[in-house]
Design a protein around this motif. Structure first.
Motif, PDB file in Angstrom:
ATOM      1  N   MET A 178     -48.605  24.753 -22.999  1.00 16.63           N
ATOM      2  CA  MET A 178     -47.993  26.042 -22.688  1.00 16.63           C
ATOM      3  C   MET A 178     -46.970  25.906 -21.558  1.00 16.63           C
ATOM      4  O   MET A 178     -45.887  26.491 -21.618  1.00 16.63           O
ATOM      5  N   LEU A 179     -47.301  25.135 -20.525  1.00 14.16           N
ATOM      6  CA  LEU A 179     -46.361  24.936 -19.421  1.00 14.16           C
ATOM      7  C   LEU A 179     -45.135  24.164 -19.887  1.00 14.16           C
ATOM      8  O   LEU A 179     -44.013  24.408 -19.421  1.00 14.16           O
ATOM      9  N   ASN A 180     -45.319  23.245 -20.821  1.00  9.50           N
ATOM     10  CA  ASN A 180     -44.197  22.493 -21.385  1.00  9.50           C
ATOM     11  C   ASN A 180     -43.270  23.412 -22.174  1.00  9.50           C
ATOM     12  O   ASN A 180     -42.048  23.254 -22.143  1.00  9.50           O
ATOM     13  N   SER A 181     -43.846  24.412 -22.866  1.00  4.26           N
ATOM     14  CA  SER A 181     -43.037  25.378 -23.614  1.00  4.26           C
ATOM     15  C   SER A 181     -42.315  26.337 -22.679  1.00  4.26           C
ATOM     16  O   SER A 181     -41.213  26.806 -22.995  1.00  4.26           O
ATOM     17  N   ILE A 182     -42.914  26.632 -21.523  1.00  2.00           N
ATOM     18  CA  ILE A 182     -42.254  27.478 -20.526  1.00  2.00           C
ATOM     19  C   ILE A 182     -41.007  26.781 -19.993  1.00  2.00           C
ATOM     20  O   ILE A 182     -39.970  27.397 -19.794  1.00  2.00           O
ATOM     21  N   GLY A 183     -41.109  25.476 -19.758  1.00  2.00           N
ATOM     22  CA  GLY A 183     -39.950  24.677 -19.383  1.00  2.00           C
ATOM     23  C   GLY A 183     -39.680  24.631 -17.894  1.00  2.00           C
ATOM     24  O   GLY A 183     -40.219  25.423 -17.112  1.00  2.00           O
ATOM     25  N   ALA A 184     -38.819  23.698 -17.500  1.00  2.00           N
ATOM     26  CA  ALA A 184     -38.449  23.524 -16.092  1.00  2.00           C
ATOM     27  C   ALA A 184     -37.270  24.424 -15.747  1.00  2.00           C
ATOM     28  O   ALA A 184     -36.424  24.709 -16.592  1.00  2.00           O
ATOM     29  N   GLY A 185     -37.230  24.867 -14.485  1.00  2.00           N
ATOM     30  CA  GLY A 185     -36.133  25.691 -14.019  1.00  2.00           C
ATOM     31  C   GLY A 185     -36.081  27.062 -14.646  1.00  2.00           C
ATOM     32  O   GLY A 185     -35.006  27.653 -14.763  1.00  2.00           O
TER      33      GLY A 185
END
Length: 444
Positions: free
Chosen positions: A225-232
């Protein structure tokens, strides 16, 4: 086009994926003395430092030690070029083959080399193509086999004597394949197709706030889920769990940027609900962001509570000890980490969430009853369980109360295919079931 500086390189403390043909293993490269075990092979990893991910290394025998299950070989790793990875058929220059296998008798006498001769050959020669060349030369039936049969024979021998490994950077799919193959219970039986549907149904993206409760997936669900939210981005994730210490191996293995990691708040379910209903309302801007510190580095958090580290996260269900509340906190930098995380999560809970994901080993009914009021209207709800009957009961409860609409209870069935010229067919071995999904949208 990516520059050389943009290519990620292997550093100490990284999690890496070691791939030898189709076999993969997740390994932490914690120090220069770290070793990895692949069957009877032990690999020294110090030569991986500062090498780019995706590089291929040759296993060079350093020493051989006798063991209970045969000789244990210790290898060093040497960076190799693409030219060394030619197929065995190309290296040996095999061109002739038989029309069919009808005259081949599998009596165990086709190979003239004895087991002790092969063992000695393996000690003297580290090149798999040379070992296989000797096996082919001393086989009575190899050149009478069909081309397809010869290829199967070579692949079988390559699997045994293959001396190359590739170092890959961990991804969600790679880690899920490894966890699922080793022990599917580590990820609650969630398969890659089921995980993709959970992410898709929940609508996770770079905007909004999302709520996740999971009973233990080795950190895979919060990582996905955090990977789908993405950086920045502006998205935040509140990760609720039933224990004192969250499982974060998959999350740490991804090596996400620090600002992205800080937008995941891991809290104990019962503790944060008590804080939410008994504590005062707070704003997100009033709560300090908890990041890794010298006293509590994020990389060294245990995946599960251990007796050796009873104070890794403050016990939730017990009152603080007298000496701990008075003198134990003297000189400390501030409140315990779990308390700050509870404050951050509570502030987000007051603002309500854009979707809810529940992956529970226990009955999800009471968990949904507690968490549904925290979700905005018309927001997706996704519930995963390995037991169909539990979701059927939850389905009827939600339909009766009218809190969720558009309810669907589904089960995935996945079968992989081998795609090769004139040899395309479903794989024989497959997993039958990967749990059940209950999906819907909240109402007010």
């Amino acid at each position: 086009m990516a520059t050389e500086e943009a290519i990620p390189r292997i550093q100490l403390g990284d999690y890496i994926v070691i791939q030898r043909q189709k076999y993969t293993k997740l390994q932490k490269f914690g120090s220069l003395d770290t070793t990895a075990t692949l069957g009877k092979e032990t690999l020294e990893l110090k030569s991986l430092l500062d090498q780019p991910y995706g590089s291929t290394f040759k296993m060079c025998v350093k020493e051989t030690k006798p063991g209970k299950r045969g000789a244990q070989r210790q290898h060093t790793l040497e960076l190799c070029s693409e030219t060394e990875l030619r197929s065995t058929r190309e290296v040996l220059g095999i061109s002739s083959s038989g029309a069919d296998n009808r005259d081949i008798c599998d009596d165990g006498e086709a190979q003239t080399l004895k087991p002790e001769d092969i063992a000695q050959l393996r000690e003297e020669c580290n090149d798999s193509s040379k070992i296989i060349e000797k096996l082919v030369e001393n086989s009575k039936t190899f050149h009478n086999r069909t081309e397809y049969s010869q290829e199967k024979y070579l692949l079988k021998k390559e699997k045994k004597y293959f001396e190359f490994v590739q170092i890959r950077q961990p991804t969600i799919r790679l880690m899920l394949d490894i966890f699922y193959r080793q022990d599917s219970e580590k990820v609650m039986g969630i398969r890659v197709d089921t995980l993709s549907q959970i992410i898709s149904y929940s609508g996770v993206c770079g905007f909004g706030s999302y709520l996740l409760y999971e009973s233990g997936t080795n950190g895979l669900l919060p990582a996905a889920m955090l990977n789908s939210i993405g950086a920045g981005t502006e998205g935040t994730l509140v990760h609720m769990h039933p224990g004192n210490v969250p499982q974060k191996q998959a999350l740490l293995a991804l090596k996400l940027p620090l600002e992205q990691q800080q937008r995941c708040v891991s809290v104990n379910l019962y503790s944060v609900l008590r804080e939410f209903y008994q504590g005062g309302e707070a704003k997100v801007t009033d709560i300090p962001v908890v990041g890794p510190s010298e006293d509590e580095p994020q990389e060294t958090q245990p995946e599960t509570p251990t007796e050796e580290q009873p104070e890794a996260i403050e016990p939730i269900t017990k009152k603080p000890k007298l000496d701990e509340s008075k003198s134990g906190r003297e000189g400390a930098k501030g409140p315990p980490r779990w308390h700050l995380e509870n404050k951050r999560a509570t502030a987000l809970m007051h603002a309500e969430f854009d979707s809810l994901v529940v992956a529970a080993k226990e009955h999800p009914s009471s968990i949904l009853q507690a968490l549904l009021p925290l979700v905005k209207p018309s927001s997706p709800v996704v519930v995963f369980s390995t037991c169909k009957e539990l979701l059927q009961e939850t389905f009827m409860e939600l339909k009766t109360t009218g809190k969720v609409t558009g309810l669907h209870l589904t089960s995935n069935w996945l079968r992989t295919y081998q795609i090769l010229p004139n040899r395309t067919h479903p794989e024989v071995n497959m997993s039958g079931n990967s749990g059940y999904l209950l999906t819907g949208y909240t109402l007010r």
